[in-house]
Design a protein around this motif. Structure first.
Motif, PDB file in Angstrom:
ATOM      1  N   UNK A 157     -20.300  -5.368   4.580  1.00 10.72           N
ATOM      2  CA  UNK A 157     -19.483  -4.943   4.190  1.00 10.72           C
ATOM      3  C   UNK A 157     -18.492  -6.325   3.479  1.00 10.72           C
ATOM      4  N   UNK A 158     -17.751  -5.747   2.720  1.00 11.25           N
ATOM      5  CA  UNK A 158     -17.325  -6.501   1.658  1.00 11.25           C
ATOM      6  C   UNK A 158     -15.851  -7.224   1.530  1.00 11.25           C
ATOM      7  N   UNK A 159     -15.940  -8.163   0.826  1.00  9.72           N
ATOM      8  CA  UNK A 159     -14.550  -9.489   1.258  1.00  9.72           C
ATOM      9  C   UNK A 159     -13.317  -8.954   0.028  1.00  9.72           C
ATOM     10  N   UNK A 160     -12.316  -8.564   0.816  1.00 14.07           N
ATOM     11  CA  UNK A 160     -11.065  -7.511   0.880  1.00 14.07           C
ATOM     12  C   UNK A 160     -10.080  -8.511  -0.756  1.00 14.07           C
ATOM     13  N   UNK A 161     -10.032  -7.783  -1.465  1.00 14.57           N
ATOM     14  CA  UNK A 161      -9.063  -8.490  -2.372  1.00 14.57           C
ATOM     15  C   UNK A 161      -7.776  -8.714  -2.356  1.00 14.57           C
ATOM     16  N   UNK A 162      -7.411 -10.136  -2.562  1.00 13.95           N
ATOM     17  CA  UNK A 162      -6.396 -10.588  -1.976  1.00 13.95           C
ATOM     18  C   UNK A 162      -5.184  -9.403  -1.924  1.00 13.95           C
ATOM     19  N   UNK A 163      -4.728  -8.663  -2.490  1.00 15.93           N
ATOM     20  CA  UNK A 163      -4.250  -7.553  -2.161  1.00 15.93           C
ATOM     21  C   UNK A 163      -4.100  -6.354  -1.249  1.00 15.93           C
ATOM     22  N   UNK A 164      -5.716  -6.755  -0.919  1.00 12.43           N
ATOM     23  CA  UNK A 164      -6.020  -5.634   0.426  1.00 12.43           C
ATOM     24  C   UNK A 164      -6.023  -6.551   1.331  1.00 12.43           C
ATOM     25  N   UNK A 165      -6.367  -7.308   1.333  1.00  9.52           N
ATOM     26  CA  UNK A 165      -5.805  -8.850   2.705  1.00  9.52           C
ATOM     27  C   UNK A 165      -4.459  -8.838   3.165  1.00  9.52           C
ATOM     28  N   UNK A 166      -3.549  -8.748   2.026  1.00 12.00           N
ATOM     29  CA  UNK A 166      -2.123  -8.986   2.556  1.00 12.00           C
ATOM     30  C   UNK A 166      -1.617  -7.014   3.074  1.00 12.00           C
ATOM     31  N   UNK A 167      -1.996  -6.412   2.713  1.00 17.74           N
ATOM     32  CA  UNK A 167      -1.959  -5.017   3.093  1.00 17.74           C
ATOM     33  C   UNK A 167      -2.408  -5.068   4.813  1.00 17.74           C
ATOM     34  N   UNK A 168      -3.832  -5.314   4.069  1.00 17.71           N
ATOM     35  CA  UNK A 168      -4.354  -5.820   6.541  1.00 17.71           C
ATOM     36  C   UNK A 168      -3.731  -6.251   7.231  1.00 17.71           C
ATOM     37  N   UNK A 169      -2.796  -7.587   6.179  1.00 28.62           N
ATOM     38  CA  UNK A 169      -2.520  -8.202   7.190  1.00 28.62           C
ATOM     39  C   UNK A 169      -1.024  -7.397   7.730  1.00 28.62           C
ATOM     40  N   UNK A 170      -0.142  -6.954   6.926  1.00 28.02           N
ATOM     41  CA  UNK A 170       0.636  -5.752   7.137  1.00 28.02           C
ATOM     42  C   UNK A 170       0.460  -4.710   8.186  1.00 28.02           C
ATOM     43  N   UNK A 171      -0.788  -4.499   7.904  1.00 24.70           N
ATOM     44  CA  UNK A 171      -0.541  -3.503   9.617  1.00 24.70           C
ATOM     45  C   UNK A 171      -1.183  -3.650  10.600  1.00 24.70           C
ATOM     46  N   UNK A 172      -1.543  -5.102  11.095  1.00 24.27           N
ATOM     47  CA  UNK A 172      -1.814  -5.703  11.854  1.00 24.27           C
ATOM     48  C   UNK A 172      -0.687  -6.434  12.765  1.00 24.27           C
ATOM     49  N   UNK A 173       0.498  -6.678  11.831  1.00 21.81           N
ATOM     50  CA  UNK A 173       1.986  -7.550  12.366  1.00 21.81           C
ATOM     51  C   UNK A 173       2.460  -6.780  12.536  1.00 21.81           C
TER      52      UNK A 173
END
Length: 299
Positions: A42-58
């Protein structure tokens, strides 16, 4: 839901700085099982991808509304005029910009500052999710490892932008909002003497954030410029080397042409000598044959 996706759903919900250590620890726990290699990959997400992942969960409800709006717009735009399409594009940009601003504030709550460059990638990913159903599935998964972009005709390699190909069709687990601390009771209406100072501090903090973002972007631009300068210098040096090689080849060709002319002249002289020698040989051979016949006649 597969076990790998269950584990990925937990890992990609973590703060960005904790991902690698948590992934490696989970893979170590699973050592000797079929899941260990898949989790380790499993690859570490880029910063932009991580921000989108946070949005999806929040705020998954808002994300679903965005995706539903994107589907409706895709159906509606077929019969729209050019002016209507331009207005649609403007509204879409306003929506994705507003959501990106919210996502940046959530990232800030996680202790991560998002530069304008990264925010542009976040907004491009949200736009791609509205334009493309497959990009929408990737965003909904909450398992992005890279930002998305699409032309509307070509989505690119969407599967490579998520933690695992089977993530398409998966929906991230909602992150429950943390309970807010109760507000302290208001005992009086006495004006707060520190209010102005706090407002100035907040303004200074906001200005500092903007300055930090600008400095980060300048640094990125400077790095890109330095790389471009290095490429130009390297190519210029290579060009000069090739020019020198061409000049050397031209000199060698000129020398070979001179040598060819000399050999051609010598060849002509040699052919003339050969022809003259052949004539002398033929003449002497004929005289010898006559003498031989005369001797034979005398018996």
């Amino acid at each position: 839901m597969s076990e790998v996706l269950e584990i990925a759903d937990e890992l990609y919900a973590l703060p960005l700085g904790e991902f690698t250590a948590a992934r490696d620890a989970r893979a170590k726990q699973l050592k000797g099982t079929d899941l260990a290699a898949a989790v380790k990959a499993l690859r570490k997400p880029s910063l932009a991808a991580w921000v989108v992942n946070v949005l999806v969960r929040r705020d998954p409800d808002q994300v679903e509304q965005v995706l539903a709006m994107g589907a409706a717009l895709r159906e509606a735009q077929a019969g729209m005029s050019g002016a209507e399409l331009r207005e649609l594009t403007k509204q879409r940009r306003q929506l994705t910009a507003a959501i990106t601003t919210q996502a940046r504030s959530w990232a800030r709550e996680e202790g991560v500052k998002v530069t304008e460059a990264v925010a542009d990638q976040v907004e491009a990913t949200l736009t791609a999710a509205m334009v493309s159903p497959r990009c929408g599935e990737a965003v909904r998964s909450g398992l992005l490892v890279a930002a998305l972009a699409t032309t509307g005709l070509d989505d690119g390699d969407v599967e490579a932008a998520v933690a695992a190909p089977q993530a398409l069709g998966f929906a991230a687990t909602r992150r429950e909002a943390e309970a807010e601390a109760p507000a302290p009771p208001q005992l009086s209406l006495v004006p707060d003497p520190d209010a102005d100072e706090r407002a100035r501090e907040e303004a200074r903090a906001e200005a500092q954030d903007r300055l930090d973002d600008a400095e980060a972007e300048v640094g990125e631009a400077r790095t890109a410029h330095d790389e471009a300068v290095a490429d130009v210098e390297e190519l210029r040096a290579r060009q000069l080397q090739i020019e020198a090689e061409i000049d050397e080849l031209k000199r060698r060709i000129a020398a070979l042409e001179d040598t060819y002319d000399e050999v051609d002249d010598e060849l002509g002289d040699a052919e003339a000598v050969r022809d003259e020698a052949k004539g002398t040989l033929d003449e002497l051979t004929a005289e010898r044959d006559d003498a031989a016949r005369a001797l034979a006649a005398l018996g």
